[in-house]
Design an enzyme around this catalytic site. Sequence first.
Site, PDB file in Angstrom:
ATOM      1  CG  HIS A  25      59.141 -40.719   3.220  1.00  0.00           C
ATOM      2  ND1 HIS A  25      58.175 -40.739   4.547  1.00  0.00           N
ATOM      3  CD2 HIS A  25      58.647 -39.742   2.844  1.00  0.00           C
ATOM      4  CE1 HIS A  25      57.266 -39.927   4.261  1.00  0.00           C
ATOM      5  NE2 HIS A  25      57.475 -39.276   3.136  1.00  0.00           N
ATOM      6  CE1 TYR A  38      56.902 -46.786  10.345  1.00  0.00           C
ATOM      7  CE2 TYR A  38      54.953 -48.351  10.867  1.00  0.00           C
ATOM      8  CZ  TYR A  38      55.910 -47.724   9.927  1.00  0.00           C
ATOM      9  OH  TYR A  38      55.766 -48.253   8.498  1.00  0.00           O
ATOM     10  N   PRO A  64      49.716 -54.447   8.745  1.00  0.00           N
ATOM     11  CG  PRO A  64      48.323 -52.505   9.332  1.00  0.00           C
ATOM     12  CD  PRO A  64      48.554 -54.167   9.450  1.00  0.00           C
ATOM     13  CE  LYS A 100      58.869 -55.001   3.888  1.00  0.00           C
ATOM     14  NZ  LYS A 100      59.052 -53.577   3.421  1.00  0.00           N
ATOM     15  CE1 TYR A 150      58.365 -49.411   7.481  1.00  0.00           C
ATOM     16  CE2 TYR A 150      59.320 -48.095   5.732  1.00  0.00           C
ATOM     17  CZ  TYR A 150      58.371 -48.201   6.504  1.00  0.00           C
ATOM     18  OH  TYR A 150      57.424 -47.521   6.519  1.00  0.00           O
TER      19      TYR A 150
END
Length: 403
Positions: A75, A204, A296, A300, A394
Site C-alpha cells: 500500500h 480512516y 489500533p 502499531k 505510520y
Amino acid sequence: MKTLKTQVAIVGAGPSGLLLGQLLARQGIDNIIVERVSGEYVLGRIRAGILEQGFVDLVREAGVAERMDSEGEVHNGFDIAVNGRSFHIDLKTLTGGKTVLCYGQTEITRDLMAARAAAGLETYYEASDVALHDLKTESPHLTFEQAGEAVRLDCDYIAGCDGFHGVSRRSIPEELRTEHERVYPFGWLGLLADTPPVAEELIYCKSERGFALASRRSSTRSRYYLQVSMTDDVENWSDEAFWEELKKRLPEEAAERLVTGPSLEKSIAPLRSFVCEPMQYGALFLVGDAAHIVPPTGAKGLNLAASDVSTLSRILQRVYQQNDRACVEQYSPIALRRVWHGERFSWWMSNLLHSFNGDEINGMDAATYNRFMHSELDYYLNSDEGRAVIARQYVGLPYEALH
Ligand code: APR
Ligand code: PHB
C-alpha cells in the site's frame, strides 16, 4: 516430574513468540515455546493487518516470507476522510519511498507455525498453570502441566510473549514495575466479510457519528470497523445494522461502492494504551502485548511487537556468540524508546479521529475537546508537512541499534 532443558524458554505462541523462536533457531539458539491454548485457537483470532517495512524485513530474515511476499499487498498510501471529505496520505511520496504491506496477522501466525513445525522445533500447546521461577538466579525455569503431566523447563532466559493477560508481566514483583494506562471510553466493532472492499487502500473516517475504518485482506475480503460505546454488546449489532451504520460514516462515493454480505466474524475490542516499565527483570524479557498495548488506530500493535523481537533476538545473539551477558541490560531502554513513540502516535491518532462524548477529558467537556481535535486534524491534513508527520510515523520509525 518431566524435566526439559533449553536456552530460551518462550511463553506464548502468538506472533511475538513464534517470530522470536524462528529468529533464534536460525542463529542456532535453542528454544521451546509453551502456549496455553491450542494452535487452532490461536489461528482463530482475527487481528490487524498492516505491516511496517521493519516487520517485513524481520519475517524475511526469519525465512518465512514466501506467502507474505506473494499474497501481501503493497500500500503506497491511505485516506483520512473528515465528515465525507477525503485527504490522501501518500506514504511513498511523503516518506521518500516507504510503503506498508497489507497482510493479515493471522496469516503471518499461520506461516510462522508451519515453519516451526517443518523445522521440528518444540512447542507445547494447551499447557496449563504456566509459572515462572527463580528469575533473579542462575537457574530460571518454567513449570506447567500438559496432557496430565507436570513439566519443568530449565533455561538461561525466558521471553514473556504471552500477551496482555499473560502470566509473565505479573511475575515481575509489583513494587518493581510501573504500569501506565489509558482506557478509552469506546471500542471498535469489527466485521470480516468475503465481499470486495470499497477501496484499494485503507480509509480512516472521522464523522459526526463516530469513527469508522475501511480495511481489507485481499481483493475479495473486507475488514471494517465502527467506533461503538465501550458498554455496547456485539449482540446488539446484526450484520444489517452494521452495514447501515458503516454507510453513514463512509464518504459518499465509498458508501455507494459498498458491497455488503454475511459476516465471517464480528467482535468488539476495547481501546487501551498501556505500557509496563521496565520490560526486563533478571532472566525475563517482556515482548509485545505482554508489555504494551496500543489502540489500533495507528496500526502499531504488531509492529511494536516486531521491534521488541528484533532487539531481543540481536541481544541474545550477542550473549551466545560473544559471551556478552551484560548486554541484556540494553533491552528495556532500547525497546521502551520505540514503544513510547508508537504509543504516542496511536494515542494521538485515536484522539484525532474518534468522537468523544459524555465524560470530561483533559480538563474540558467532550464537545470542546472534539473541537480542538477537529482543528488539529484539519491543520495537519492541509499541508504537506502535516501529512508527512503522519506518514513518517505510520510507515514506522527506525529500529535502534545495540550499543
Ligand atoms: N501461558 C502460556 N501462554 C499464554 C498465557 C499463559 N499463562 N497467557 C497467554 N498466553 C498466550 C496466548 O494464548 C497467546 O497465544 O500468549 C499468546 C500471546 O499472543 P498475542 O496476544 O497475540 O500477543 P503477541 O504475540 O505479543 O502479539 C502482538 O500485535 O496486533 C497486535 O495485539 C495484537 O496480538 C497482537 C500483537
Ligand atoms: C485491520 O485491517 O484490521 C486494521 C488496519 C489498520 C488499522 C487497524 C486495523 O489501523
